[in-house]
Enzyme design. Structure first.
Site, PDB file in Angstrom:
ATOM      1  N   SER A 322       0.832  -1.202   0.000  1.00  0.00           N
ATOM      2  CA  SER A 322       0.000   0.000   0.000  1.00  0.00           C
ATOM      3  C   SER A 322       0.865   1.251   0.000  1.00  0.00           C
ATOM      4  CB  SER A 322      -0.913   0.006   1.234  1.00  0.00           C
ATOM      5  OG  SER A 322      -1.609   1.233   1.337  1.00  0.00           O
ATOM      6  N   TRP A 325       2.450   1.628  -3.416  1.00  0.00           N
ATOM      7  CA  TRP A 325       1.437   2.034  -4.392  1.00  0.00           C
ATOM      8  C   TRP A 325       1.217   3.546  -4.362  1.00  0.00           C
ATOM      9  CZ3 TRP A 325      -3.286   4.490  -3.683  1.00  0.00           C
ATOM     10  CH2 TRP A 325      -4.142   4.523  -4.791  1.00  0.00           C
ATOM     11  N   HIS A 326       1.324   4.132  -3.169  1.00  0.00           N
ATOM     12  CA  HIS A 326       1.036   5.556  -3.041  1.00  0.00           C
ATOM     13  C   HIS A 326       2.072   6.435  -3.737  1.00  0.00           C
ATOM     14  CE1 HIS A 326      -2.070   4.584  -0.065  1.00  0.00           C
ATOM     15  NE2 HIS A 326      -2.491   5.818  -0.240  1.00  0.00           N
ATOM     16  N   GLY A 327       3.285   5.975  -3.860  1.00  0.00           N
ATOM     17  CA  GLY A 327       4.264   6.819  -4.522  1.00  0.00           C
ATOM     18  C   GLY A 327       5.647   6.229  -4.544  1.00  0.00           C
ATOM     19  N   TYR A 479      -0.385  10.573  -6.516  1.00  0.00           N
ATOM     20  CA  TYR A 479      -0.037   9.291  -5.901  1.00  0.00           C
ATOM     21  C   TYR A 479      -0.528   8.123  -6.755  1.00  0.00           C
ATOM     22  CZ  TYR A 479       0.680  12.372  -1.937  1.00  0.00           C
ATOM     23  OH  TYR A 479       1.092  13.387  -1.114  1.00  0.00           O
TER      24      TYR A 479
END
Length: 479
Positions: A322, A325-327, A479
């Protein structure tokens, strides 16, 4: 084009009118065309090419998986589709980050690896529709869903414009049937959709962007501020990111409702959560469901022989994904890792939790609830430091200052509040805050759909008079 711009204020009703007057068979074409125009308005041509690649590859693999008879063939097609989607995401979002880190590693090892520098790409929306494409393929492989054989509807499912840039991440079984249903004017949906859009706009331009000006000033140069100032900016950021992202979601849900399409509700008062697990049931709900179903559960089954340790490891790995995935940045990795660590620790703490509260005489009491909310909120706020800081070094400086700076005097408190209060101390801005929390409480109790006309007029006035429209982007778009 973003939801808080004049262009979108003109675009949405124009698309609705075109959709309304189009024949039933042509309505999907109107929405698909509108979605492509909406994405093209970002003026990054290769984004459309990437969307086309993901859509074509996923559609073909989905149909092929549905038609394959042997399990081995289905598995090969599944991994082929997932591989194309993931390679697209990695190439667009993480290649520059990987290149920079490999260059740094080669420098530390004094090795001339000849690794080329890769400049960052604009990857707005890619993370969302790639995850959606992957879930689609897995659901077909598991025979949860049938493959969609109409490419137009499938493409619309991936790129429906209200949820294209920041989600929600929709499942095929939830969204595709709605895209195919016959349209009938629903005045209640029109009313609620307009209210949701207005409420989301209020959260974004009146509150989130105003908080953002203070947060940006502090986090731009964290070394110029002391612990209390940094703590206040961190708490302000927590509310900024929530109001900005949930404001976008409200506007997305409101836009979709005009076409009688219900998207996933992505937020449910997350800062009233009583545990980190509860927080993730309330925050970015569509992503939480995705992580739970497609990463955590398979890993938990794979590592089930490890019992609690296997569950803890699966939780940590899922939330690490997670974060990634955000950045593309180490701050996001640490942010996800911290949430994974919280969740992993809860596996071992949970059996003792009730006994501890019973011994303290707090079991099922109001004090227990308040204490749990307080602790959860502060644990989440701590992770936001790494999410927001410009670098790991800045984040560690903020942590050191907050926890080691013991100068709590009136002068220090004044210096901490002054930059923040300067934007809110006028009578109008103070009333703005009071009104916001009053309406927010009303919305929590009665829901947006039950707001009276007087509240709608007041919200509209606050948006017009106090809204900040100089910042057009949403935080999660990057993001």
């Amino acid at each position: 084009m973003t939801f808080n711009t004049l262009t979108y204020f003109l675009f949405l009703p124009a698309i609705y009118l075109a959709y309304f007057f189009a024949g039933e068979r042509a309505r999907w074409c109107v929405l698909l065309g509108a979605s492509l125009v909406f994405y093209a308005a970002l003026r990054v041509p290769y984004l459309l090419a990437v969307l086309a690649l993901v859509a074509l590859a996923t559609f073909w693999c989905g149909v092929a998986i549905g038609g394959a008879r042997e399990l081995a063939a289905k598995r090969r097609l599944l991994w082929a589709g997932i591989g194309i989607d993931l390679l697209t995401l990695v190439g667009m979002k993480y290649l520059p980050f990987l290149s920079a880190n490999l260059q740094e590693l080669a420098r530390l090892l004094s090795v001339d690896a000849g690794i080329p520098q890769v400049h960052p790409f604009v990857a707005i929306g890619v993370s969302y529709y790639v995850f959606q494409a992957i879930s689609y393929l897995i659901d077909i492989y598991l025979e949860i869903e049938e493959p969609e054989r109409h490419f137009g509807y499938f493409a619309l499912y991936l790129c429906f414009f209200p949820k294209l840039l920041q989600g929600p991440i929709e499942r095929a079984g939830d969204l595709l049937p709605q895209l195919k249903q016959k349209y009938q004017v629903n005045r209640e949906n029109l009313r609620i959709g307009a209210l949701l859009f207005l409420w989301g706009l209020f959260k974004k331009v009146v509150i989130a962007d105003r908080l953002g000006s203070y947060v940006d000033n502090v986090y731009r140069d964290v070394h110029a501020y002391q612990g209390l100032q940094l703590a206040l900016a961190t708490y302000a950021y927590g509310f900024q990111v929530y109001l900005d992202f949930s404001g976008y979601t409200d506007m997305a849900l409101g836009s979709a409702l005009l076409f009688n399409i219900r998207l996933t509700q992505n937020f449910n008062s997350p800062y009233l959560a009583t545990s980190i697990a509860d927080f993730w049931r309330r925050w970015h709900i569509s992503l939480s469901r995705w992580i739970l179903d497609y990463i955590f559960k398979p890993l938990q089954m794979q590592w089930r022989s490890g019992r609690n340790w296997g569950t803890a490891a699966a939780l940590f790995a899922a939330f690490l994904v997670s974060g990634i995935w955000h950045g593309a940045g180490w701050g996001f990795v640490v942010w996800g890792g911290l949430h994974g660590l919280y969740m992993a620790c809860s596996v071992f703490y949970r059996p003792y939790q009730k006994k501890i509260y019973q011994r303290l005489g707090l079991d099922k009491s109001r004090a227990q609830h308040v204490f749990q909310v307080f602790i959860t909120f502060n644990l989440v706020s701590f992770t936001w430091i790494f999410f927001r800081a410009n670098s790991i070094q800045d984040a560690l400086h903020v942590v050191r200052e907050i926890f080691l700076d013991t100068r709590v005097d009136l002068g220090n408190l004044y210096r901490a509040i002054l930059p923040f209060a300067g934007d809110f101390t006028s009578v109008s801005h103070f009333l703005n805050l009071v009104f916001f929390f009053g309406v927010y409480w009303l919305v929590r109790k009665k829901e947006v759909a039950r707001l009276e006309l007087s509240y709608v007029v007041i919200i509209s006035l606050f948006v017009i008079l106090l809204g900040r429209f100089n910042s057009t982007s949403f935080m999660y778009m990057g993001y």
